[in-house]
Design an enzyme around this catalytic site. Structure first.
Site, PDB file in Angstrom:
ATOM      1  N   PHE A  36      10.235 -31.297   5.674  1.00 39.44           N
ATOM      2  CA  PHE A  36       9.541 -30.402   4.737  1.00 39.44           C
ATOM      3  C   PHE A  36       8.379 -31.070   3.999  1.00 39.44           C
ATOM      4  O   PHE A  36       7.774 -30.465   3.120  1.00 39.44           O
ATOM      5  CB  PHE A  36      10.547 -29.772   3.762  1.00 39.44           C
ATOM      6  CG  PHE A  36      11.336 -28.621   4.366  1.00 39.44           C
ATOM      7  CD1 PHE A  36      11.015 -28.080   5.605  1.00 39.44           C
ATOM      8  CD2 PHE A  36      12.406 -28.064   3.671  1.00 39.44           C
ATOM      9  CE1 PHE A  36      11.739 -27.014   6.151  1.00 39.44           C
ATOM     10  CE2 PHE A  36      13.129 -26.980   4.196  1.00 39.44           C
ATOM     11  CZ  PHE A  36      12.792 -26.459   5.445  1.00 39.44           C
ATOM     12  N   ARG A  37       8.076 -32.338   4.308  1.00 36.53           N
ATOM     13  CA  ARG A  37       6.798 -32.988   3.954  1.00 36.53           C
ATOM     14  C   ARG A  37       6.574 -33.285   2.477  1.00 36.53           C
ATOM     15  O   ARG A  37       5.464 -33.672   2.120  1.00 36.53           O
ATOM     16  CB  ARG A  37       5.609 -32.130   4.439  1.00 36.53           C
ATOM     17  CG  ARG A  37       5.680 -31.619   5.863  1.00 36.53           C
ATOM     18  CD  ARG A  37       5.816 -32.743   6.839  1.00 36.53           C
ATOM     19  NE  ARG A  37       5.583 -32.321   8.219  1.00 36.53           N
ATOM     20  CZ  ARG A  37       6.007 -33.030   9.263  1.00 36.53           C
ATOM     21  NH1 ARG A  37       6.676 -34.154   9.091  1.00 36.53           N
ATOM     22  NH2 ARG A  37       5.766 -32.621  10.489  1.00 36.53           N
ATOM     23  N   HIS A  74      17.261 -40.080  16.262  1.00 30.93           N
ATOM     24  CA  HIS A  74      16.192 -39.570  17.133  1.00 30.93           C
ATOM     25  C   HIS A  74      16.189 -40.517  18.320  1.00 30.93           C
ATOM     26  O   HIS A  74      15.779 -41.678  18.204  1.00 30.93           O
ATOM     27  CB  HIS A  74      14.845 -39.590  16.401  1.00 30.93           C
ATOM     28  CG  HIS A  74      13.712 -39.103  17.256  1.00 30.93           C
ATOM     29  ND1 HIS A  74      12.902 -38.055  16.888  1.00 30.93           N
ATOM     30  CD2 HIS A  74      13.274 -39.489  18.481  1.00 30.93           C
ATOM     31  CE1 HIS A  74      12.011 -37.823  17.850  1.00 30.93           C
ATOM     32  NE2 HIS A  74      12.219 -38.697  18.823  1.00 30.93           N
ATOM     33  N   HIS A  95      18.270 -33.202  18.215  1.00 30.43           N
ATOM     34  CA  HIS A  95      17.444 -32.445  19.178  1.00 30.43           C
ATOM     35  C   HIS A  95      17.524 -32.949  20.640  1.00 30.43           C
ATOM     36  O   HIS A  95      16.578 -33.515  21.159  1.00 30.43           O
ATOM     37  CB  HIS A  95      15.992 -32.353  18.743  1.00 30.43           C
ATOM     38  CG  HIS A  95      15.371 -33.604  18.162  1.00 30.43           C
ATOM     39  ND1 HIS A  95      15.653 -34.879  18.582  1.00 30.43           N
ATOM     40  CD2 HIS A  95      14.449 -33.739  17.180  1.00 30.43           C
ATOM     41  CE1 HIS A  95      14.930 -35.730  17.880  1.00 30.43           C
ATOM     42  NE2 HIS A  95      14.201 -35.069  17.036  1.00 30.43           N
ATOM     43  N   ASP A 153      14.337 -28.641  13.770  1.00 29.47           N
ATOM     44  CA  ASP A 153      13.362 -29.732  13.693  1.00 29.47           C
ATOM     45  C   ASP A 153      12.025 -29.196  13.166  1.00 29.47           C
ATOM     46  O   ASP A 153      10.963 -29.602  13.642  1.00 29.47           O
ATOM     47  CB  ASP A 153      13.188 -30.396  15.065  1.00 29.47           C
ATOM     48  CG  ASP A 153      12.384 -31.687  14.994  1.00 29.47           C
ATOM     49  OD1 ASP A 153      12.237 -32.247  13.903  1.00 29.47           O
ATOM     50  OD2 ASP A 153      11.903 -32.133  16.058  1.00 29.47           O
ATOM     51  N   HIS A 179       2.548 -29.063  11.140  1.00 32.33           N
ATOM     52  CA  HIS A 179       1.264 -29.764  11.004  1.00 32.33           C
ATOM     53  C   HIS A 179       0.192 -28.688  10.923  1.00 32.33           C
ATOM     54  O   HIS A 179       0.372 -27.586  11.450  1.00 32.33           O
ATOM     55  CB  HIS A 179       0.997 -30.657  12.219  1.00 32.33           C
ATOM     56  CG  HIS A 179       2.020 -31.732  12.408  1.00 32.33           C
ATOM     57  ND1 HIS A 179       2.046 -32.878  11.642  1.00 32.33           N
ATOM     58  CD2 HIS A 179       3.071 -31.817  13.260  1.00 32.33           C
ATOM     59  CE1 HIS A 179       3.072 -33.633  12.033  1.00 32.33           C
ATOM     60  NE2 HIS A 179       3.714 -33.007  13.005  1.00 32.33           N
TER      61      HIS A 179
HETATM   62  O1  DOR Z   1       7.931 -33.585  16.867  1.00 33.39           O
HETATM   63  C1  DOR Z   1       8.419 -34.157  15.917  1.00 33.39           C
HETATM   64  N1  DOR Z   1       7.777 -34.229  14.753  1.00 33.39           N
HETATM   65  N2  DOR Z   1       9.618 -34.751  16.044  1.00 33.39           N
HETATM   66  C2  DOR Z   1      10.135 -35.506  15.065  1.00 33.39           C
HETATM   67  O2  DOR Z   1      11.251 -35.954  15.196  1.00 33.39           O
HETATM   68  C3  DOR Z   1       9.345 -35.801  13.860  1.00 33.39           C
HETATM   69  C4  DOR Z   1       8.453 -34.687  13.597  1.00 33.39           C
HETATM   70  C5  DOR Z   1       7.477 -34.857  12.453  1.00 33.39           C
HETATM   71  O3  DOR Z   1       7.914 -35.298  11.393  1.00 33.39           O
HETATM   72  O4  DOR Z   1       6.323 -34.460  12.586  1.00 33.39           O
END
Ligand code: DOR
Length: 456
Positions: free
Chosen positions: A75-76, A195, A251, A322, A326
């Site tokens: 969630f950034r 992961h 995943h 997951d 972006h």
């Molecule tokens: O595609 C992904 N993006 N897989 C991950 O495990 C991390 C994630 C991300 O944080 O962007």
């Protein structure tokens, strides 16, 4: 089950949900309603109708399911809030019927100690519309091993588990050194979620395969190939066996890993799959370009099928999104500079319910994979079932109306979905968090707040 007022700030959160098809823990549907008092389910029954003394939600004959527990999201917040933050993400959860989430440590700063975990818990208490839990990340240089060894005292007691990025990237969180991996497994008892991609193999393949132009995004699935995932999953299984440690493989993406787990999974091991890895494959790059790029990458149609069968057979325990948003600008960069990841919390439940309506599984299966099992795997007190004593977290879904996924409808800050244009049934019409209607018919109740999940 605990009594509501023992540790929940939910006094006065009452709600009667009536005129619904209540999904019961045994998978049967009950035409009737349920009563939530002080945030917890007090009664479920065929005779429960609207009560003039209490707030009511008319389910209008729709299915009433336990709120979704999403056990893997990014969630950034803090540090990467141009992509997402806990407000936008938790509103997206409400829209998708998700009432609890477990969030990953690759924020800025990363969640690797007590201070960074506390900061997340405080921020979530302020703004998160749904319930929350956070992972502590394992540092690649072993720097936070003392924190990770402490188990049920210190920060780890408040975390849902330890996240280990065996690959790929994420700065201090890249934990690809086998000595450090072994040390993390060797001490403590808390669940380790991995992961599983082998960084050494990925590095070698990058060096070899990125030298020539052009570099289309579908190269991603070739560089981070199934063997890279298989190697890491095998290694994690060996570590779990050697140290008798609880392991969750995040995943799962390949048929070969699913078949390995079918043979070798022990009672200490669990795993999950994303809707993306079940429903999308390498053909998606043609339509979506880098929007289809995620880690671990999309695979082949055959992998979709083997993963689905493993889910149906119980080899795969649960679904996670997951959710890894972006911005479109970031995704527009040429490969390999575009980041990996896709959003998911707004679409996961209708995607899966659409599969149920198509006859590939039952609605009860979907709820078991998305609510009950993740709650059990992480020991989430009071979550995952509609039964007396459980928390009043639920979603009312419309299994009749077909509506498309639309990028423009997304409330996630990134504003896009890899499933844009897909026609789905099972969209949530209302989502309830501890007896509070957080979302109904497109309208959000901005005062709705989740609570910290408790792990038993
Ligand atoms: O595609 C992904 N993006 N897989 C991950 O495990 C991390 C994630 C991300 O944080 O962007």
């Amino acid at each position: 089950m605990t009594t509501p007022m023992e540790h929940h700030p939910w006094r006065g959160q009452h709600l009667v949900v009536h005129n619904g098809l209540i999904l019961q823990p045994d998978g049967r549907l009950l035409r009737g309603g349920l009563i939530i008092r002080d945030g917890c389910i007090q009664a479920v029954g065929a005779d429960i109708t609207a009560d003039p003394e209490l707030p009511c939600l008319d389910a209008k004959g729709h299915h009433v399911l336990p709120g979704v527990v999403d056990p893997q999201v990014h969630f950034r917040d803090p540090g990467l809030i141009h992509k997402e933050d806990l407000i936008t993400a938790s509103r997206a959860c409400l829209r998708g019927g998700v009432t609890s989430y477990l969030e990953m440590p690759n924020t800025r700063p990363p969640t690797i100690d007590g201070a960074s975990l506390e900061a997340k818990l405080e921020r979530a208490a302020d703004v998160s519309r749904v319930h929350y839990g956070f992972f502590l990340g394992a540092c690649g240089d072993g720097a936070n091993l003392p924190v990770l060894e402490q188990d049920n005292q210190g920060p780890l007691a408040q975390a849902c588990g330890i996240k280990m990025f065996m690959g790929t990237g994420h700065g201090v969180l890249e934990c690809s050194d086998p000595t450090v991996q072994e040390a993390v497994f060797a001490h403590g008892h808390k669940l380790i979620a991995v992961h599983a991609e082998d960084q050494q193999r990925i590095r070698q393949r990058r060096e070899r395969l990125l030298t020539t132009e052009p570099r289309p995004a579908d190269l991603h699935s070739i560089i981070q190939d199934p063997e890279a995932a298989l190697l890491a999953t095998c290694h994690a299984l060996r570590l779990s066996e050697k140290f008798q440690r609880r392991l969750h493989v995040l995943h799962l993406s390949t048929g070969v890993e699913a078949e390995l787990l079918r043979r070798e999974k022990t009672a200490l091991v669990s795993t999950e799959v994303t809707p993306q890895h079940l429903l999308l494959n390498r053909s998606a790059y043609g339509r979506l370009g880098a929007l289809a790029q995620m880690n671990p990458p999309l695979r082949d149609e055959e992998d979709n099928q083997v993963l689905w069968q493993a889910l149906v057979d119980g080899v795969i325990d649960c679904i996670a999104t997951d959710h890894a948003p972006h911005t479109l600008a970031e995704k527009a960069r040429p490969y390999p500079d575009c980041p990996s990841g896709m959003p998911g919390v707004e679409t996961s439940l209708p995607l899966m319910l659409t599969q149920a309506q198509a006859g590939r599984c039952s609605v009860a299966d979907v709820s078991r994979w998305m609510s009950q099992r993740p709650a059990e795997l992480y020991g989430l007190e009071g979550k995952g079932r509609l039964a007396v004593g459980y928390h009043g977290d639920l979603t009312v879904v419309d299994l009749q109306t077909i509506r498309p996924v639309r990028n423009g409808d997304m409330v996630s800050k990134c504003g896009w979905s890899p499933f844009d244009g897909w026609e789905l049934v099972g969209w949530p019409v209302a989502t309830v968090v501890a007896g509070v209607v957080g979302y109904a018919h497109g309208v959000f109740h901005e005062g709705c707040r989740g609570a910290a999940l408790r792990f038993v």
